[in-house]
Motif scaffolding. Sequence first.
Motif, PDB file in Angstrom:
ATOM      1  N   MET A   1       0.835  -1.213   0.000  1.00 23.93           N
ATOM      2  CA  MET A   1       0.000   0.000   0.000  1.00 23.93           C
ATOM      3  C   MET A   1       0.857   1.245   0.000  1.00 23.93           C
ATOM      4  O   MET A   1       0.754   2.069   0.898  1.00 23.93           O
ATOM      5  CB  MET A   1      -0.856   0.032   1.254  1.00 23.93           C
ATOM      6  CG  MET A   1      -2.076  -0.819   1.179  1.00 23.93           C
ATOM      7  SD  MET A   1      -3.145  -0.247   2.450  1.00 23.93           S
ATOM      8  CE  MET A   1      -4.586  -1.194   2.157  1.00 23.93           C
ATOM      9  N   GLU A  93      -4.111   1.310  13.777  1.00 24.15           N
ATOM     10  CA  GLU A  93      -3.376   0.329  13.000  1.00 24.15           C
ATOM     11  C   GLU A  93      -3.734   0.393  11.518  1.00 24.15           C
ATOM     12  O   GLU A  93      -2.885   0.226  10.649  1.00 24.15           O
ATOM     13  CB  GLU A  93      -3.702  -1.053  13.564  1.00 24.15           C
ATOM     14  CG  GLU A  93      -2.838  -2.149  13.012  1.00 24.15           C
ATOM     15  CD  GLU A  93      -3.205  -3.495  13.618  1.00 24.15           C
ATOM     16  OE1 GLU A  93      -3.470  -3.556  14.830  1.00 24.15           O
ATOM     17  OE2 GLU A  93      -3.232  -4.473  12.860  1.00 24.15           O
ATOM     18  N   ARG A  94      -5.009   0.643  11.222  1.00 26.89           N
ATOM     19  CA  ARG A  94      -5.406   0.570   9.819  1.00 26.89           C
ATOM     20  C   ARG A  94      -4.742   1.664   8.979  1.00 26.89           C
ATOM     21  O   ARG A  94      -4.717   1.575   7.765  1.00 26.89           O
ATOM     22  CB  ARG A  94      -6.919   0.654   9.678  1.00 26.89           C
ATOM     23  CG  ARG A  94      -7.537   1.955  10.127  1.00 26.89           C
ATOM     24  CD  ARG A  94      -9.039   1.961   9.922  1.00 26.89           C
ATOM     25  NE  ARG A  94      -9.660   3.096  10.573  1.00 26.89           N
ATOM     26  CZ  ARG A  94      -9.909   3.169  11.872  1.00 26.89           C
ATOM     27  NH1 ARG A  94      -9.590   2.163  12.657  1.00 26.89           N
ATOM     28  NH2 ARG A  94     -10.460   4.246  12.391  1.00 26.89           N
ATOM     29  N   TYR A  95      -4.235   2.684   9.635  1.00 25.00           N
ATOM     30  CA  TYR A  95      -3.609   3.759   8.876  1.00 25.00           C
ATOM     31  C   TYR A  95      -2.096   3.594   8.758  1.00 25.00           C
ATOM     32  O   TYR A  95      -1.432   4.369   8.090  1.00 25.00           O
ATOM     33  CB  TYR A  95      -3.923   5.116   9.504  1.00 25.00           C
ATOM     34  CG  TYR A  95      -5.391   5.463   9.445  1.00 25.00           C
ATOM     35  CD1 TYR A  95      -6.010   5.704   8.219  1.00 25.00           C
ATOM     36  CD2 TYR A  95      -6.152   5.522  10.595  1.00 25.00           C
ATOM     37  CE1 TYR A  95      -7.356   6.000   8.164  1.00 25.00           C
ATOM     38  CE2 TYR A  95      -7.509   5.822  10.538  1.00 25.00           C
ATOM     39  CZ  TYR A  95      -8.103   6.057   9.321  1.00 25.00           C
ATOM     40  OH  TYR A  95      -9.433   6.342   9.257  1.00 25.00           O
ATOM     41  N   LEU A  98      -0.619   3.513   5.482  1.00 25.23           N
ATOM     42  CA  LEU A  98      -0.743   4.745   4.707  1.00 25.23           C
ATOM     43  C   LEU A  98       0.189   5.841   5.214  1.00 25.23           C
ATOM     44  O   LEU A  98       0.246   6.925   4.643  1.00 25.23           O
ATOM     45  CB  LEU A  98      -2.189   5.244   4.761  1.00 25.23           C
ATOM     46  CG  LEU A  98      -3.171   4.290   4.075  1.00 25.23           C
ATOM     47  CD1 LEU A  98      -4.538   4.428   4.691  1.00 25.23           C
ATOM     48  CD2 LEU A  98      -3.224   4.551   2.586  1.00 25.23           C
ATOM     49  N   LEU A 101       2.439   8.041   3.035  1.00 28.16           N
ATOM     50  CA  LEU A 101       1.766   9.132   2.345  1.00 28.16           C
ATOM     51  C   LEU A 101       1.996  10.453   3.073  1.00 28.16           C
ATOM     52  O   LEU A 101       2.114  11.504   2.460  1.00 28.16           O
ATOM     53  CB  LEU A 101       0.280   8.787   2.311  1.00 28.16           C
ATOM     54  CG  LEU A 101      -0.706   9.779   1.746  1.00 28.16           C
ATOM     55  CD1 LEU A 101      -0.498   9.869   0.242  1.00 28.16           C
ATOM     56  CD2 LEU A 101      -2.124   9.315   2.047  1.00 28.16           C
ATOM     57  N   TYR A 102       2.058  10.368   4.386  1.00 26.63           N
ATOM     58  CA  TYR A 102       2.161  11.594   5.159  1.00 26.63           C
ATOM     59  C   TYR A 102       3.616  11.943   5.509  1.00 26.63           C
ATOM     60  O   TYR A 102       3.976  13.102   5.589  1.00 26.63           O
ATOM     61  CB  TYR A 102       1.326  11.477   6.434  1.00 26.63           C
ATOM     62  CG  TYR A 102      -0.130  11.159   6.156  1.00 26.63           C
ATOM     63  CD1 TYR A 102      -0.949  12.100   5.533  1.00 26.63           C
ATOM     64  CD2 TYR A 102      -0.674   9.925   6.472  1.00 26.63           C
ATOM     65  CE1 TYR A 102      -2.265  11.812   5.253  1.00 26.63           C
ATOM     66  CE2 TYR A 102      -2.006   9.630   6.194  1.00 26.63           C
ATOM     67  CZ  TYR A 102      -2.792  10.568   5.581  1.00 26.63           C
ATOM     68  OH  TYR A 102      -4.093  10.295   5.300  1.00 26.63           O
ATOM     69  N   ARG A 104       6.269  11.080   3.816  1.00 27.29           N
ATOM     70  CA  ARG A 104       7.106  11.231   2.628  1.00 27.29           C
ATOM     71  C   ARG A 104       7.507  12.697   2.456  1.00 27.29           C
ATOM     72  O   ARG A 104       6.666  13.587   2.464  1.00 27.29           O
ATOM     73  CB  ARG A 104       6.290  10.781   1.419  1.00 27.29           C
ATOM     74  CG  ARG A 104       7.074  10.613   0.159  1.00 27.29           C
ATOM     75  CD  ARG A 104       6.125  10.423  -0.993  1.00 27.29           C
ATOM     76  NE  ARG A 104       5.289   9.229  -0.829  1.00 27.29           N
ATOM     77  CZ  ARG A 104       4.156   9.044  -1.512  1.00 27.29           C
ATOM     78  NH1 ARG A 104       3.719   9.953  -2.329  1.00 27.29           N
ATOM     79  NH2 ARG A 104       3.489   7.936  -1.345  1.00 27.29           N
TER      80      ARG A 104
END
Lengths: 200, 538
Positions: A1, A93-95, A98, A101-102, A104
């Motif tokens: 992901m 946890e689900r994030y 991702l 994305l933040y 980077r």
Amino acid sequence: MGCSSSLPDRSSGQLAGLNSENGGVSDAKNLRVKLVLLGDSGVGKSCIVLRFVRGQFDPTSKVTVGASFLSQTIALQDSTTVKFEIWDTAGQERYAALAPLYYRGAAVAVVVYDITSPESFAKAQYWVKELQKHGNPDIVMALVGNKADLNEKREVPVQDGIDYAEKNGMFFIETSAKTADNINQLFEEIAKRLPRPASS
Amino acid sequence: MSSDSSSTSGDEFTNPNPNPNSTSKPLEDQFASAALTQPNNEPPEIQESPNGVVNGSVGENNHGEVESNEREGEVGSNLEARQSVRWRRTNSEVEVEAPSSPSSSGYAGERGSSSGSGSSGGFDMIGGGIGGGDDDEIQEVSNVDSIQDSQASWMPGKRHVDEDDASLSWRKRKKHFFILSNSGKPIYSRYGDEHKLAGFSATLQAIISFVENGGDRVKLVRAGNHQVVFLVKGPIYLVCISCTEEPYESLRGQLELIYGQMLLILTKSVNRCFEKNPKFDMTPLLGGTDVVFSSLIHSFSWNPATFLHAYTCLPLAYATRQAAGAILQDVADSGVLFAILMCKHKVISLVGAQKASLHPDDMLLLANFVMSSESFRTSESFSPICLPRYNPMAFLYAYVHYLDVDTYLMLLTTSSDAFYHLKDCRIRIEMVLLKSNVLSEVQRSMLDGGMHVEDLPTDPLPRSGTLSPHLGQPRDSLESFKEPFVGIGGPAGLWHLCTVVYFWINMYLLSSHHQLIAHVNRKDYIGLTRTFMLPCMI
């Protein structure tokens, strides 16, 4: 992901979108930096940001969804200003997948744990490793032990935090968003440690 | 009650005796039979065939029929047929499967220890209900009976979040919702701590897999005045246990929405986790989302959008909505997939990129998600979300920003890098909305409270624009409603729609049987829904 694809060579072509306005530096006197907060859920990341940006503390826990974006400018003694563009990420946890994305392209990462929770300290170490692997190689990292007002419930000794931070070249501080203790100091310290453009 | 929102069909309206359902019974008959049959302690039956379930929704008619049949004690041999399958005394298999089958009264003694200890306790509880023969002994034991008991002596104010299936208060809840995995692991429960409900979840799972092993699917178990509705979505099981007398379709629709809400948070790719590890524990993935589900479940009881599959528009003057739509269209052309401006659960304007269409259920779930997650109110956010009807497999990215206390803008995009672009879009939109006074109009319309039932003419027949005093008062924001009724489209259509809704709400209140609502043909809803959506799509 996206996690695996975010290799450390990001300073080059990928500065689109999330990073487009975050050149890191605008000019010598007015810095603009992207800052990301990472850490387990419930350690008080949002509280730290809201205390810093708005001077507020809301004891009711509001779970962050995805990530919130806030910005705040501070003036340093040498008359430079630093505008923090803060990504307050969700700790759930689900994030986790991702998070790249933040973070980077972020110039600063603030990794937060709760001094009353050893699990959150372990999670903070996970984030430090993650950033070392996939983050910006020049990233300024701060390790923050939050909820310092709950000293009587402390389960993570100060020394553990100091040692871990030292080993990983991080700046360490204990804060309390509730009492506002060390919150501004945290961001001022970060600002001082930012790499300056050559002219300054 | 704010009823300004709903949609139903014009056809229904002109037909005084709408019979969208397959059973061609006049309404009066349905009332009569509904009134006649008081659910009593008959054993629950499991309805199998699709037809059987449709039948069930007709209300108590089916109930009566079932009662008369109940001694036949057939077990799913005739699944294709219209008959229901019921377990009565024939459920020896069930009891054999249960590890130990203590006498029902014995179970009552053990209640305290049943939680989390596997399926035996919970299973027996249901087994007792299903066995149904010795009512005296199992009165406290069977889920069914204890809840029935509770109806007589309902004690308000007994609300503990830390309750589990052993607590009487938990059993007395009128409407339970559960999400569990196909290995029986609890994922969500409306009441009580999921982890403490492991045993109960295992019971539900056992029922589902028992029927599945027979090559069939369980859809509904009726037990006294309780219905247990099952919905299987791959590795995810959803169950509703309700004594609210809502029809099967309605409860099933609610389960579908709950599943959709889960997908909105996680996408359908969670299924892969179960493929890799059937015992996967999903609760950490949903951490912090209890409030999203509970707010959705709460909306089942007040928001008509949950059963109408239509969204609610905020009443606004044509020019105001036009102004909002224009600027949203502007940003949609710049690579935004959907631009949605909402005030609470009401749509102000909505624009989609070309060929992209947003299902009203997705809107409902998205709005519920945003409104129930407090963090969106504190600052602008950029969050992955999935629109289950648009693409259940993939995340979109939602830029969410509250423009004032109630009004929020959602910009959806497929690009994870679009934050700064969306932020710029929002700044542009906000400027235009402020300049053209849209936001103040919106607030005014909210203060007006939208449309009220009393704003509408009491005569359910179409009429030409007679206005009640309240609406008749000159108000700019509602100017458009003053146009005489001419057809089904435009603002007049909305007006017409409201009268229809009013008619149905009347019926709803009069009947106190929710079945009526569900009897309105869904197609008719959709037809009118389209018309209803028109004013805000322009």
